[in-house]
Design a protein around this motif. Sequence first.
Motif, short mmCIF file in Angstrom:
data_model
loop_
_atom_site.label_atom_id
_atom_site.label_comp_id
_atom_site.label_asym_id
_atom_site.label_seq_id
_atom_site.Cartn_x
_atom_site.Cartn_y
_atom_site.Cartn_z
N GLY A 29 -3.73 -9.19 1.34
CA GLY A 29 -5.35 -9.23 2.48
C GLY A 29 -6.11 -8.49 2.29
N SER A 30 -7.61 -8.56 3.35
CA SER A 30 -7.93 -8.19 3.23
C SER A 30 -7.91 -6.81 3.01
CB SER A 30 -9.19 -8.40 3.78
OG SER A 30 -8.45 -8.39 5.58
N THR A 31 -7.67 -6.03 3.46
CA THR A 31 -7.07 -4.91 3.70
C THR A 31 -6.87 -4.23 1.54
OG1 THR A 31 -6.33 -4.78 5.36
CG2 THR A 31 -6.06 -3.12 3.67
N GLY A 32 -6.75 -5.27 1.57
CA GLY A 32 -6.10 -4.51 -0.14
C GLY A 32 -7.33 -5.17 -1.13
N VAL A 33 -8.29 -6.07 -0.24
CA VAL A 33 -9.02 -6.18 -1.17
C VAL A 33 -10.33 -5.36 -0.92
CG1 VAL A 33 -11.83 -7.53 -1.16
CG2 VAL A 33 -9.09 -8.66 -1.59
N ALA A 34 -10.51 -4.56 0.07
CA ALA A 34 -11.33 -3.28 0.32
C ALA A 34 -10.21 -2.04 -0.65
CB ALA A 34 -11.33 -2.74 1.90
N VAL A 35 -9.00 -1.52 -0.72
CA VAL A 35 -9.04 -0.51 -0.75
C VAL A 35 -8.94 -1.25 -2.45
CG1 VAL A 35 -6.69 0.14 -1.57
CG2 VAL A 35 -6.32 -0.68 0.81
#
Length: 73
Positions: A40-46
Amino acid sequence: MEPNNAGTVQYDRWNEDNINMNVEASQTTTMRIYNRLCTGSTGVAVRAVVALAALVIIYILGYVTGYNVHRCA
């Protein structure tokens, strides 16, 4: 001739009480952390933060290496 119930399907085996439909509870801690941080979007940020940190570390290593190689004796 076929019997009257030849075309029906028996679903009695699916009505057992011991079927666990709670997928979250059956996952390991590692899989829960992976699902939270890498999708998800958290994965992209990480991934963006990790890539930026890797670039900074490579820059610092290159700076230190270049300083030591070209240092005047």
